[in-house]
Scaffold this motif. Structure first.
Motif, PDB file in Angstrom:
ATOM      1  N   LEU A  33       0.840  -1.187   0.000  1.00  0.00           N
ATOM      2  CA  LEU A  33       0.000   0.000   0.000  1.00  0.00           C
ATOM      3  C   LEU A  33       0.885   1.251   0.000  1.00  0.00           C
ATOM      4  CD1 LEU A  33      -2.695  -1.139   2.587  1.00  0.00           C
ATOM      5  CD2 LEU A  33      -2.742  -1.319   0.081  1.00  0.00           C
ATOM      6  N   ALA A  34       0.250   2.401  -0.162  1.00  0.00           N
ATOM      7  CA  ALA A  34       0.998   3.651  -0.289  1.00  0.00           C
ATOM      8  C   ALA A  34       1.829   3.982   0.943  1.00  0.00           C
ATOM      9  CB  ALA A  34       0.042   4.802  -0.591  1.00  0.00           C
ATOM     10  N   ASP A  35       1.418   3.475   2.122  1.00  0.00           N
ATOM     11  CA  ASP A  35       2.179   3.751   3.341  1.00  0.00           C
ATOM     12  C   ASP A  35       3.378   2.816   3.510  1.00  0.00           C
ATOM     13  OD1 ASP A  35       1.025   1.345   4.083  1.00  0.00           O
ATOM     14  OD2 ASP A  35      -0.225   2.195   5.683  1.00  0.00           O
ATOM     15  N   GLY A  36       3.606   1.952   2.522  1.00  0.00           N
ATOM     16  CA  GLY A  36       4.741   1.048   2.559  1.00  0.00           C
ATOM     17  C   GLY A  36       4.465  -0.296   3.192  1.00  0.00           C
ATOM     18  N   SER A  37       3.269  -0.473   3.754  1.00  0.00           N
ATOM     19  CA  SER A  37       2.948  -1.737   4.409  1.00  0.00           C
ATOM     20  C   SER A  37       2.458  -2.759   3.401  1.00  0.00           C
ATOM     21  CB  SER A  37       1.887  -1.524   5.492  1.00  0.00           C
ATOM     22  OG  SER A  37       0.675  -1.059   4.936  1.00  0.00           O
ATOM     23  N   ARG A  38       2.762  -4.023   3.694  1.00  0.00           N
ATOM     24  CA  ARG A  38       2.306  -5.088   2.819  1.00  0.00           C
ATOM     25  C   ARG A  38       0.815  -5.333   3.058  1.00  0.00           C
ATOM     26  NH1 ARG A  38       4.442 -11.427   2.345  1.00  0.00           N
ATOM     27  NH2 ARG A  38       2.860 -12.045   0.798  1.00  0.00           N
ATOM     28  N   LEU A  39       0.094  -5.554   1.972  1.00  0.00           N
ATOM     29  CA  LEU A  39      -1.330  -5.886   2.060  1.00  0.00           C
ATOM     30  C   LEU A  39      -1.474  -7.391   2.153  1.00  0.00           C
ATOM     31  CD1 LEU A  39      -4.308  -5.032   1.965  1.00  0.00           C
ATOM     32  CD2 LEU A  39      -4.183  -5.233  -0.538  1.00  0.00           C
ATOM     33  N   SER A  40      -1.991  -7.868   3.257  1.00  0.00           N
ATOM     34  CA  SER A  40      -2.263  -9.292   3.433  1.00  0.00           C
ATOM     35  C   SER A  40      -3.699  -9.589   3.015  1.00  0.00           C
ATOM     36  CB  SER A  40      -2.064  -9.701   4.888  1.00  0.00           C
ATOM     37  OG  SER A  40      -3.035  -9.062   5.715  1.00  0.00           O
ATOM     38  N   SER A  41      -4.004 -10.857   2.825  1.00  0.00           N
ATOM     39  CA  SER A  41      -5.372 -11.225   2.459  1.00  0.00           C
ATOM     40  C   SER A  41      -6.336 -10.901   3.583  1.00  0.00           C
ATOM     41  CB  SER A  41      -5.445 -12.711   2.110  1.00  0.00           C
ATOM     42  OG  SER A  41      -5.090 -13.528   3.215  1.00  0.00           O
ATOM     43  N   ARG A  42      -5.914 -11.097   4.818  1.00  0.00           N
ATOM     44  CA  ARG A  42      -6.829 -10.831   5.936  1.00  0.00           C
ATOM     45  C   ARG A  42      -7.089  -9.338   6.101  1.00  0.00           C
ATOM     46  NH1 ARG A  42      -2.786 -13.074  10.735  1.00  0.00           N
ATOM     47  NH2 ARG A  42      -1.143 -11.507  10.520  1.00  0.00           N
ATOM     48  N   ARG A  43      -6.083  -8.521   5.822  1.00  0.00           N
ATOM     49  CA  ARG A  43      -6.305  -7.076   5.904  1.00  0.00           C
ATOM     50  C   ARG A  43      -7.189  -6.609   4.758  1.00  0.00           C
ATOM     51  NH1 ARG A  43      -1.573  -2.536   5.862  1.00  0.00           N
ATOM     52  NH2 ARG A  43      -2.807  -0.725   6.554  1.00  0.00           N
ATOM     53  N   PHE A  44      -6.992  -7.168   3.573  1.00  0.00           N
ATOM     54  CA  PHE A  44      -7.858  -6.835   2.447  1.00  0.00           C
ATOM     55  C   PHE A  44      -9.312  -7.093   2.794  1.00  0.00           C
ATOM     56  CE2 PHE A  44     -10.198  -9.090  -0.961  1.00  0.00           C
ATOM     57  CZ  PHE A  44     -10.589  -7.976  -1.690  1.00  0.00           C
TER      58      PHE A  44
ATOM     59  N   TYR B 276     -14.724  -9.346   6.063  1.00  0.00           N
ATOM     60  CA  TYR B 276     -15.023  -9.031   7.463  1.00  0.00           C
ATOM     61  C   TYR B 276     -15.910  -7.790   7.546  1.00  0.00           C
ATOM     62  CZ  TYR B 276     -10.847 -11.948   8.276  1.00  0.00           C
ATOM     63  OH  TYR B 276      -9.927 -12.957   8.297  1.00  0.00           O
ATOM     64  N   GLY B 277     -16.566  -7.639   8.700  1.00  0.00           N
ATOM     65  CA  GLY B 277     -17.311  -6.424   8.984  1.00  0.00           C
ATOM     66  C   GLY B 277     -16.563  -5.596  10.015  1.00  0.00           C
ATOM     67  N   GLU B 278     -17.269  -5.237  11.077  1.00  0.00           N
ATOM     68  CA  GLU B 278     -16.682  -4.410  12.133  1.00  0.00           C
ATOM     69  C   GLU B 278     -15.968  -5.323  13.128  1.00  0.00           C
ATOM     70  OE1 GLU B 278     -18.293  -0.347  14.033  1.00  0.00           O
ATOM     71  OE2 GLU B 278     -19.427  -2.103  14.628  1.00  0.00           O
ATOM     72  N   HIS B 279     -14.898  -5.930  12.678  1.00  0.00           N
ATOM     73  CA  HIS B 279     -14.215  -6.946  13.463  1.00  0.00           C
ATOM     74  C   HIS B 279     -12.731  -6.595  13.564  1.00  0.00           C
ATOM     75  CE1 HIS B 279     -17.734  -9.176  11.589  1.00  0.00           C
ATOM     76  NE2 HIS B 279     -17.993  -9.151  12.890  1.00  0.00           N
ATOM     77  N   ILE B 280     -12.337  -6.066  14.712  1.00  0.00           N
ATOM     78  CA  ILE B 280     -10.956  -5.648  14.942  1.00  0.00           C
ATOM     79  C   ILE B 280     -10.180  -6.836  15.511  1.00  0.00           C
ATOM     80  CG2 ILE B 280      -9.441  -4.043  16.145  1.00  0.00           C
ATOM     81  CD1 ILE B 280     -11.272  -2.750  14.042  1.00  0.00           C
TER      82      ILE B 280
END
Length: 429
Positions: free
Chosen positions: A217-228, A322-326
């Motif tokens: 992502l633009a902030d340099g962090s890797r996008l994981s499937s779970r974060r997507f 996911y929904g509202e799940h932190i």
């Protein structure tokens, strides 16, 4: 306690900015820490003697509405409310201009324990007293409705009317809350797949790709499937299905013979999954449900027990957004949340939260002369219908308006109609 107020004219209204100094820890005279609480009051022309309506924003961790008007007319629920009320927009502590929390300056868990609904309500009561207001009306969106439920429990003497929009909290253990939200979110995922054929396979393909390729992502962090999969928050918003469909319509291209995710896709995902502008939302989210047991990362625990929501993708199971799940891994993967990891873990382990709701006080709402009405959404993935209706039955005199005309964000979509409906319903006794 010190109150300062400054007035100006905006959008054809008198706008007064109030700043109140309040204790950080209410009820503890030995703790001399203070914070500033900010509220912006709108008064229509000639409306100086109208009753006051306090708006409690959704969240947690988001500041109040900042009105803008291209003309001299303010629309939506605010414009409707200003026909009959002076409206006070409160920045809940830690947000907006109320001694705001910044992602770059992490705070200890002990401080964060004082940002829950009971402290927000105590701030509001001190503000009401400082302004010499009579009992005022309350409008609460989502988490703002949770705050109203605490208000009715702890300070009913300060309330004349209570209007909830998607904000009747479940009075059940946190694990039951998340079982219900996952069940609702699964239904919405299936409806998305039915409405947009091919979306289920695209989501699976993107997740498989992210599990085997590095995309950033633009902030340099890797996008994981779970974060997507956090983009699923859109499943509970009006227009959210279309937002997801447009996101998914052309995610891949080929670069040097290799399949990659397109830059516009990654930019849009970044906008959906970042917490840099509202770290409190992630850090204290499960704390709003805290009772006499530790929350212990309930969203993660229950999710891993629920087919479709496990982090590991199985061929035999659907891959649901996911929904509202932190979940705790967010505090490793989101750069803005990494400094907050220890504090979030301490909050998840805390097992001695103070009670937020009083069933006897809620039952006495109508006996105390308080009129109340609530919009309860049938398809709500954030505040499940069944739990909301159970709570509605505990609030004396509350009149529910059950609807699937709007999603959870109905107040922002057709706020004038919704507010007018609730006001008329509450007063039609």
């Amino acid at each position: 306690m010190n109150l300062t107020s400054t007035s100006t004219r905006r959008h054809g209204h008198t706008v007064t900015e109030h700043v109140l100094t309040t204790p950080l820890v209410h009820g503890d005279t030995a703790d001399d820490r203070t914070i500033d609480v900010f509220a912006r009051e709108y008064v229509p022309l000639g409306g100086e003697d109208l009753p006051a309506l306090l708006f409690l924003q959704g969240g947690p961790g988001h500041g109040a509405l900042r009105p803008t008007a291209p003309t001299r007319e303010i629309g939506g629920w605010l414009g409707e409310a200003l026909k009959n009320y002076r409206v006070i927009l409160l920045d809940q502590r830690g947000t907006g201009r109320s001694t705001p929390v910044d992602a770059a300056v992490p705070l200890p868990a002990e401080y964060l324990t004082h940002l829950r609904a009971d402290s927000i309500v105590a701030d509001a009561e001190l503000l009401r007293e400082a302004l010499e207001e009579k009992p005022w009306s309350l409008l609460g969106q989502s988490f703002g409705g949770f705050c109203i439920t605490t208000y009715l429990s702890q300070h009913p003497e300060g309330v004349a009317e209570a209007f909830f929009t998607g904000g009747l909290p479940g009075l059940v253990p946190i694990d039951d809350v998340y079982r219900a939200t996952y069940a609702k979110t699964a239904v919405r995922n299936e409806r998305l797949h039915a409405q947009f054929p091919g979306s289920a396979q695209l989501i699976r393909d993107i997740c498989r790709h992210l599990d085997t390729h590095e995309e950033f992502l633009a902030d340099g962090s890797r996008l994981s499937s779970r974060r997507f999969r956090m983009v699923g928050m859109n499943l509970g918003r009006t227009g959210g299905f279309d937002t997801l469909n447009y996101l998914l319509e052309d995610p891949f291209h080929t670069v040097g013979g290799e399949k990659r995710l397109r830059t516009p896709f990654l930019l849009h995902v970044a906008d959906e999954v970042r917490f840099a502008d509202a770290p409190l939302y992630a850090v204290v989210h499960e704390s709003i449900y805290g009772t006499d047991t530790a929350t212990n990362w309930a969203a993660s625990r229950i999710g891993e027990q629920t087919p479709g929501f496990t982090e590991t993708i199985e061929d035999a199971d659907p891959v649901y957004l996911y929904g509202e799940h932190i979940r705790p891994w967010l505090f490793d993967e989101d750069p803005a949340l990494r400094p907050w990891k220890d504090a979030a873990s301490e909050l998840a382990a805390k097992d001695d939260w103070t009670p937020l709701y009083d069933s006897d006080a809620l039952a006495a709402t109508a006996d105390n002369g308080i009129r109340s009405a609530a919009a309860v959404y049938l398809d709500d993935i954030f505040v499940p219908f069944e739990l909301s209706m159970e709570t509605a039955s505990h609030i004396g005199g509350l009149r529910p308006h059950v609807t699937n005309r709007w999603e959870h964000n109905g107040l922002g979509v057709d706020g004038a109609t919704l507010f007018r409906t609730l006001r008329d319903l509450a007063r039609d006794h």
